[in-house]
Write a protein that holds these residues in place. Sequence first.
Motif, PDB file in Angstrom:
ATOM      1  N   ALA A   1      10.331  67.398   1.238  1.00  0.00           N
ATOM      2  CA  ALA A   1      10.609  66.227   2.078  1.00  0.00           C
ATOM      3  C   ALA A   1       9.446  65.254   1.954  1.00  0.00           C
ATOM      4  CB  ALA A   1      10.780  66.633   3.539  1.00  0.00           C
ATOM      5  N   ASP A   2       9.728  63.963   2.136  1.00  0.00           N
ATOM      6  CA  ASP A   2       8.651  62.963   2.113  1.00  0.00           C
ATOM      7  C   ASP A   2       8.315  62.544   3.544  1.00  0.00           C
ATOM      8  OD1 ASP A   2      11.135  61.757   2.306  1.00  0.00           O
ATOM      9  OD2 ASP A   2      10.913  60.545   0.505  1.00  0.00           O
ATOM     10  N   MET A   3       7.082  62.081   3.770  1.00  0.00           N
ATOM     11  CA  MET A   3       6.579  61.855   5.136  1.00  0.00           C
ATOM     12  C   MET A   3       6.186  60.416   5.438  1.00  0.00           C
ATOM     13  SD  MET A   3       4.049  65.127   5.807  1.00  0.00           S
ATOM     14  CE  MET A   3       2.835  64.720   4.540  1.00  0.00           C
TER      15      MET A   3
ATOM     16  N   ALA B   1      11.453  52.922   7.911  1.00  0.00           N
ATOM     17  CA  ALA B   1      12.665  52.177   7.583  1.00  0.00           C
ATOM     18  C   ALA B   1      13.421  52.820   6.425  1.00  0.00           C
ATOM     19  CB  ALA B   1      12.313  50.735   7.242  1.00  0.00           C
ATOM     20  N   CYS B   2      12.920  53.972   5.936  1.00  0.00           N
ATOM     21  CA  CYS B   2      13.644  54.686   4.882  1.00  0.00           C
ATOM     22  C   CYS B   2      14.043  56.074   5.375  1.00  0.00           C
ATOM     23  CB  CYS B   2      12.787  54.767   3.611  1.00  0.00           C
ATOM     24  SG  CYS B   2      13.762  55.121   2.126  1.00  0.00           S
ATOM     25  N   GLY B   3      13.743  56.358   6.644  1.00  0.00           N
ATOM     26  CA  GLY B   3      14.192  57.629   7.228  1.00  0.00           C
ATOM     27  C   GLY B   3      13.426  58.851   6.776  1.00  0.00           C
ATOM     28  N   HIS B   4      12.214  58.669   6.264  1.00  0.00           N
ATOM     29  CA  HIS B   4      11.450  59.846   5.843  1.00  0.00           C
ATOM     30  C   HIS B   4      11.069  60.702   7.054  1.00  0.00           C
ATOM     31  CE1 HIS B   4      10.161  57.704   1.837  1.00  0.00           C
ATOM     32  NE2 HIS B   4      11.463  57.681   2.047  1.00  0.00           N
ATOM     33  N   ASP B   5      11.061  60.063   8.262  1.00  0.00           N
ATOM     34  CA  ASP B   5      10.846  60.851   9.485  1.00  0.00           C
ATOM     35  C   ASP B   5      11.955  61.895   9.645  1.00  0.00           C
ATOM     36  OD1 ASP B   5      12.635  58.754   9.777  1.00  0.00           O
ATOM     37  OD2 ASP B   5      11.833  58.041  11.684  1.00  0.00           O
TER      38      ASP B   5
ATOM     39  N   ALA C   1       3.383  59.682   0.657  1.00  0.00           N
ATOM     40  CA  ALA C   1       3.328  58.512  -0.234  1.00  0.00           C
ATOM     41  C   ALA C   1       4.442  58.436  -1.276  1.00  0.00           C
ATOM     42  CB  ALA C   1       1.966  58.488  -0.936  1.00  0.00           C
ATOM     43  N   GLU C   2       5.697  58.532  -0.802  1.00  0.00           N
ATOM     44  CA  GLU C   2       6.818  58.402  -1.751  1.00  0.00           C
ATOM     45  C   GLU C   2       7.051  56.956  -2.163  1.00  0.00           C
ATOM     46  OE1 GLU C   2      10.463  57.625  -3.509  1.00  0.00           O
ATOM     47  OE2 GLU C   2      10.072  56.949  -1.466  1.00  0.00           O
ATOM     48  N   GLU C   3       6.708  56.009  -1.277  1.00  0.00           N
ATOM     49  CA  GLU C   3       7.115  54.611  -1.465  1.00  0.00           C
ATOM     50  C   GLU C   3       6.283  53.885  -2.524  1.00  0.00           C
ATOM     51  OE1 GLU C   3       9.786  53.447  -0.328  1.00  0.00           O
ATOM     52  OE2 GLU C   3      10.308  54.544   1.494  1.00  0.00           O
ATOM     53  N   GLY C   4       6.368  54.333  -3.759  1.00  0.00           N
ATOM     54  CA  GLY C   4       5.712  53.636  -4.862  1.00  0.00           C
ATOM     55  C   GLY C   4       4.224  53.892  -4.981  1.00  0.00           C
TER      56      GLY C   4
ATOM     57  N   MET D   1      16.383  65.798  -0.533  1.00  0.00           N
ATOM     58  CA  MET D   1      17.511  65.181   0.170  1.00  0.00           C
ATOM     59  C   MET D   1      17.099  63.813   0.673  1.00  0.00           C
ATOM     60  SD  MET D   1      19.240  66.852   3.555  1.00  0.00           S
ATOM     61  CE  MET D   1      20.188  68.102   2.686  1.00  0.00           C
ATOM     62  N   HIS D   2      18.017  62.843   0.620  1.00  0.00           N
ATOM     63  CA  HIS D   2      17.757  61.543   1.232  1.00  0.00           C
ATOM     64  C   HIS D   2      18.897  61.174   2.166  1.00  0.00           C
ATOM     65  CE1 HIS D   2      16.131  57.582   1.889  1.00  0.00           C
ATOM     66  NE2 HIS D   2      15.130  57.845   1.077  1.00  0.00           N
ATOM     67  N   ASN D   3      18.541  60.692   3.354  1.00  0.00           N
ATOM     68  CA  ASN D   3      19.566  60.184   4.276  1.00  0.00           C
ATOM     69  C   ASN D   3      20.228  58.960   3.662  1.00  0.00           C
ATOM     70  OD1 ASN D   3      18.786  57.474   5.869  1.00  0.00           O
ATOM     71  ND2 ASN D   3      16.932  58.512   5.163  1.00  0.00           N
TER      72      ASN D   3
ATOM     73  N   SER E   1      14.789  53.839  -7.290  1.00  0.00           N
ATOM     74  CA  SER E   1      13.970  54.932  -7.806  1.00  0.00           C
ATOM     75  C   SER E   1      13.476  55.796  -6.660  1.00  0.00           C
ATOM     76  CB  SER E   1      12.778  54.390  -8.589  1.00  0.00           C
ATOM     77  OG  SER E   1      13.233  53.615  -9.669  1.00  0.00           O
ATOM     78  N   GLU E   2      12.994  56.986  -7.030  1.00  0.00           N
ATOM     79  CA  GLU E   2      12.615  57.982  -6.024  1.00  0.00           C
ATOM     80  C   GLU E   2      11.610  58.911  -6.698  1.00  0.00           C
ATOM     81  OE1 GLU E   2      13.318  59.427  -2.803  1.00  0.00           O
ATOM     82  OE2 GLU E   2      11.919  60.858  -3.666  1.00  0.00           O
ATOM     83  N   ASP E   3      10.476  59.135  -6.054  1.00  0.00           N
ATOM     84  CA  ASP E   3       9.435  59.855  -6.790  1.00  0.00           C
ATOM     85  C   ASP E   3       9.618  61.367  -6.783  1.00  0.00           C
ATOM     86  OD1 ASP E   3       8.178  60.845  -4.528  1.00  0.00           O
ATOM     87  OD2 ASP E   3       6.218  59.977  -5.013  1.00  0.00           O
TER      88      ASP E   3
END
Length: 387
Positions: free
Chosen positions: A77-79, A102-106, A136-139, A163-165, A333-335
Amino acid sequence: MSVLPIIHESTDELTAIFKDLHAHPEIGFTEVRTAGIVADKLREYGVDEVHTGIGITGVVGIIKGNREGPRRIGLRADMDALPINEETNLAYASTNPGVMHACGHDSHTTMLLGAAKHLAQTRDFAGTAVVIFQPAEEGLGGARGMIKDGLFDRFPVDEIYGMHNWPSGDPGTFGICKGAAMAGASFFDITIQGKGSHAAMPQQSKDPLVIASALVASLQTILSRNVAPLDTCVLSVTQIHSGSAYNVVPDTATLAGTIRYFKDEVCTLAESRMRELCEGFALAYGVQINIDLRNIFDVLVNDADLSDAYMEAAADIVGKDKISSTDEPATGSEDFADMLKVIPGAYCKIGHSGTTGLHNPSFFLDPEILPVGASIMARIVERRLAA
Ligand code: NI
């Protein structure tokens, strides 16, 4: 089967964790509070080992099944949050101005905590589950940071799932795209070093704005005339900066943007044509043009067999009618792609009742999907380590 019982009983707890994380978003590599909560919860749930500080703020938990087995399944999961000012009016809206989940990583973090709780308390599998909380997924390169910091050397896994919401308005739907599912991405910066002058005497200049304008148009010919029509490639110039007055031709202009692609060779072609065009423009206009190209994300490739396994696990939770493997590839894209480049696995989308797009200041994530996502992640471990 639907939502797993321990996760179902933990719905209020998971919702509270989610709302707390949402109210306290942190930008990539500064997820200190978030990582602290994750580590505390993993210890509280009885996870066997909790390791922190991997790739700066990453956290890894190890959970042994109640049966011996050599196989290890990774869940990720990303944070991190985004530099966006939240405009939702939610009671649990961001208390950190200019920063928003705003990307739902929470929700991703919360769902993986829910899965970890179930797995640590039931342990009904043969082998090891490795739960990976990535910064730090966001680029910003969080996945590469963890890998470079020895993630898979210290905590080897045979397969990995993420998984991504998805704010589709359709809660509990599970979608996957087999093969190349999300684009790889490069970012670029181009600097045109021209020569300034009085705007009324342009013959004394080497006007970088005229050159920049022509270059933007020429870069698009890479897509129309170099990349094969059946290959997908995006080249977007997203910034042009130059000048500060009505009557001055500036010295320099800078351009920036991104390339998106689904095959590494397409990226190589687009990048080399960009360099050639910059060299050619420099020669044609008698200026210096520098280009800095950086690969940011790999192409996200879902393993076909493991995508099937993920769908079967999801079907256990949401039912066969909510599962689809016909998702179109996305040029986003998604890291997690960087992890899938070294470990086979699969990445899915889980739909929820929100309908405002990701990365929007009004983005809303429906907490009802938290137990669903958590159960799917726990279930893939139980299925893959059933023997
Ligand atoms: Ni995201």
